[in-house]
Design a protein around this motif. Sequence first.
Motif, PDB file in Angstrom:
ATOM      1  N   GLU A   1       0.814  -1.206   0.000  1.00  0.00           N
ATOM      2  CA  GLU A   1       0.000   0.000   0.000  1.00  0.00           C
ATOM      3  C   GLU A   1       0.857   1.270   0.000  1.00  0.00           C
ATOM      4  OE1 GLU A   1      -3.406   1.818  -0.628  1.00  0.00           O
ATOM      5  OE2 GLU A   1      -3.289  -0.352  -0.347  1.00  0.00           O
ATOM      6  N   ARG A   2       1.975   1.233   0.740  1.00  0.00           N
ATOM      7  CA  ARG A   2       2.791   2.444   0.851  1.00  0.00           C
ATOM      8  C   ARG A   2       3.464   2.824  -0.464  1.00  0.00           C
ATOM      9  NH1 ARG A   2       5.874  -1.633   3.122  1.00  0.00           N
ATOM     10  NH2 ARG A   2       8.085  -1.756   2.520  1.00  0.00           N
ATOM     11  N   TYR A   3       3.506   1.880  -1.403  1.00  0.00           N
ATOM     12  CA  TYR A   3       4.126   2.162  -2.702  1.00  0.00           C
ATOM     13  C   TYR A   3       3.104   2.301  -3.829  1.00  0.00           C
ATOM     14  CZ  TYR A   3       8.825   1.266  -0.857  1.00  0.00           C
ATOM     15  OH  TYR A   3      10.005   1.337  -0.157  1.00  0.00           O
ATOM     16  N   LYS A   4       1.823   2.219  -3.503  1.00  0.00           N
ATOM     17  CA  LYS A   4       0.790   2.380  -4.527  1.00  0.00           C
ATOM     18  C   LYS A   4       0.958   3.737  -5.205  1.00  0.00           C
ATOM     19  CE  LYS A   4      -1.715  -1.443  -3.753  1.00  0.00           C
ATOM     20  NZ  LYS A   4      -1.831  -2.533  -4.735  1.00  0.00           N
ATOM     21  N   GLY A   5       0.804   3.773  -6.484  1.00  0.00           N
ATOM     22  CA  GLY A   5       0.932   5.016  -7.230  1.00  0.00           C
ATOM     23  C   GLY A   5       2.341   5.290  -7.736  1.00  0.00           C
ATOM     24  N   GLU A   6       3.333   4.570  -7.169  1.00  0.00           N
ATOM     25  CA  GLU A   6       4.717   4.788  -7.604  1.00  0.00           C
ATOM     26  C   GLU A   6       5.172   3.742  -8.618  1.00  0.00           C
ATOM     27  OE1 GLU A   6       7.772   5.614  -4.779  1.00  0.00           O
ATOM     28  OE2 GLU A   6       6.356   6.409  -3.311  1.00  0.00           O
ATOM     29  N   PHE A   7       4.428   2.628  -8.713  1.00  0.00           N
ATOM     30  CA  PHE A   7       4.868   1.535  -9.573  1.00  0.00           C
ATOM     31  C   PHE A   7       3.806   1.231 -10.633  1.00  0.00           C
ATOM     32  CE2 PHE A   7       7.693   1.219  -6.060  1.00  0.00           C
ATOM     33  CZ  PHE A   7       8.878   0.754  -6.625  1.00  0.00           C
ATOM     34  N   ALA A   8       4.279   0.815 -11.797  1.00  0.00           N
ATOM     35  CA  ALA A   8       3.401   0.560 -12.941  1.00  0.00           C
ATOM     36  C   ALA A   8       2.394  -0.534 -12.626  1.00  0.00           C
ATOM     37  CB  ALA A   8       4.235   0.168 -14.158  1.00  0.00           C
ATOM     38  N   GLU A   9       1.207  -0.389 -13.197  1.00  0.00           N
ATOM     39  CA  GLU A   9       0.156  -1.393 -13.002  1.00  0.00           C
ATOM     40  C   GLU A   9      -0.016  -2.277 -14.223  1.00  0.00           C
ATOM     41  OE1 GLU A   9      -3.401   0.579 -11.742  1.00  0.00           O
ATOM     42  OE2 GLU A   9      -2.372   1.720 -10.174  1.00  0.00           O
ATOM     43  N   THR A  10       0.656  -1.934 -15.321  1.00  0.00           N
ATOM     44  CA  THR A  10       0.569  -2.740 -16.539  1.00  0.00           C
ATOM     45  C   THR A  10       1.969  -2.960 -17.099  1.00  0.00           C
ATOM     46  OG1 THR A  10       0.389  -0.852 -18.041  1.00  0.00           O
ATOM     47  CG2 THR A  10      -1.670  -1.706 -17.082  1.00  0.00           C
ATOM     48  N   GLU A  11       2.120  -4.021 -17.872  1.00  0.00           N
ATOM     49  CA  GLU A  11       3.401  -4.311 -18.504  1.00  0.00           C
ATOM     50  C   GLU A  11       3.790  -3.209 -19.487  1.00  0.00           C
ATOM     51  OE1 GLU A  11       4.294  -8.199 -19.829  1.00  0.00           O
ATOM     52  OE2 GLU A  11       3.006  -9.196 -18.360  1.00  0.00           O
ATOM     53  N   GLU A  12       2.785  -2.651 -20.157  1.00  0.00           N
ATOM     54  CA  GLU A  12       3.056  -1.606 -21.150  1.00  0.00           C
ATOM     55  C   GLU A  12       3.671  -0.379 -20.484  1.00  0.00           C
ATOM     56  OE1 GLU A  12       0.304  -4.498 -22.591  1.00  0.00           O
ATOM     57  OE2 GLU A  12       0.172  -3.219 -20.808  1.00  0.00           O
ATOM     58  N   GLU A  13       3.105   0.026 -19.333  1.00  0.00           N
ATOM     59  CA  GLU A  13       3.638   1.198 -18.646  1.00  0.00           C
ATOM     60  C   GLU A  13       5.033   0.922 -18.110  1.00  0.00           C
ATOM     61  OE1 GLU A  13       2.433   4.522 -15.273  1.00  0.00           O
ATOM     62  OE2 GLU A  13       1.512   2.533 -15.165  1.00  0.00           O
TER      63      GLU A  13
END
Length: 609
Positions: A277-289
Amino acid sequence: MESYTTYDYDVLVIGAGGAGLRAAIAAIEKGARVGVVTKSLLGKAHTVMAEGGMAAAMGNVRSEDNWKVHFRDTLKGGGMLNNWKMVENYTKEAPDRVRELEQWGAVFDRTPDGKINQRNFGGHSYPRLAHVGDRTGLELIRTLQDHAVKMGINAHMETTIYRLLTEGGAVVGALGFNRQTGEFLVFRAKAVVLATGGLGRIYQITSNSWECTGDGFSLASMVGADLIDMEFIQFHPTGMVWPPSVMGILVTEGVRGEGGVLKNSEGKRFMFDNVPERYKGEFAETEEEAERWLQGDRNARRPPELLTRDVVARAIRKEVNEGRGSPHGGAYLDIASRRPADYIKKKLPSMYHQFMKLGNLDITKEPMEVGPTCHYVMGGIRVDPDTQATNVPGLYAAGEVAGGLHGANRLGGNSLSDLVVFGRRAGMAAAEYAAKQTGSYQVDEAQVRAYIAEALQPFNNPQGENPFALMKELRATMQKNAGIMREENELKTQLEILANLKKRAWNTSVSGGRAYNPGWHTALDMRLMVEISEAVVLAALARKESRGGHARLDYPDPDPTFAKLNHIIRRSSDGTLNVVAEPLPEMPEDRRKIAEAKDLKELSDKVGA
């Protein structure tokens, strides 16, 4: 009466890795007469195993990077348990230490415009690791060693330190022996710097080489130095688990920094499902990104394979526990399908050549089978953040053996720059302390004689135990009961095992002469290894939560109660080890704003001094 040879130095440095050599150079620059002791040979330090690079916010690839972003990343990765002043000293000075190495002859990889190149690594917001292919540690040691030899260090190779010598509560030297001849050596010194590296050999599966038996931690503790954060052991997520010929060998984080991905037995890239949770928003959610980020898109987010080491290690263990692991209890690290063979051979030459030669594995054609391996200890001897002085007069510590910088979890790449930043500080402070000590070099002859008699005891004990069997038992039980996932009953069981092993470690038997006698060396190593193992287990029992490199099955979540507490391991007058909980040093408000910044744009040079 057993004979011995005596050497006199202003500063004695124990260890010849990155921290030890940098400390020696700094002390010589201050005018001190310096001796360096190493268990192995010059150039063979464990520092050479740090492959991916050294972190320093130089801004050569991303101009937005600066010490404040590095400060924030390091504290965030360490669960905010780091000593904030050490982190500030480190992040501000690291770029200068990298440039200094370049001036001394280090040949770093370059950007197209000729600057020192920097690569991505787990937990770092920007490409930050200055590197030499994937053999950065080797280049660091080569450079420091050449410079130190040119300056005239006195090196005692293949020499093990058995005990530190004290007088009036201060450290005044050390007793050791030459591993080749068995001859005892007394080093009289006005100051001692411990730079002995880590303790990975107390575990069965480790990336650490044979020297890393935790000597410095125990030597310091035995003379009254405090230890800090000893529960935090880093299990590097990507050690080879197959084939057997390369088991435990580290796969540098640089493989993931260059685009390698982790997959389970179903072929799924599972790290997308394991972002805390503390890293949500900092890491890609899709392979493309994730791929766009690797290609340099500044608006894209980082691949989840570049999360901190504790997160990735536990994610791999989760896949294995839930039946989606590789055949030999790990996961697949695949760069072969992601990058051309020529690119891999250019960027990761050591990885390619060592696995071809040792395991007949071609990483340009097939994935590697990897899993967590004991790699690093975040805790260590408690030191002053400015001078690296311990609480024992005359004793200093730097590098992995010193605690405080990394908190609950070390970011990849922070170790090599840690060595040169704090090695320099320790050497300078030790030399300044030594210069203030008037009078001749003195050690207690009775103390020396007593320690020599102790060290020779296994030769006079024909009914004693086999030291190799004891070490095998220690390592197997530590792996089982105090490894990557911990639980109260197992930790308590391990304390009982260690109490038994501690008695037995003083009842070993060895035969033959003292020259080239690995049985004797192992018997003496065991006495120190059980001490530091006990410190690790005691600290792990006291921290009833999971944070960073410390994971409890019975307390799986972070607990606010422990969020601002360091655990100190202190030796009482009767020799027993005790845990003392102490609050973290208070962080000034302007530094707290940097550490807790949500938006990296906030960390422009307008924030803080």
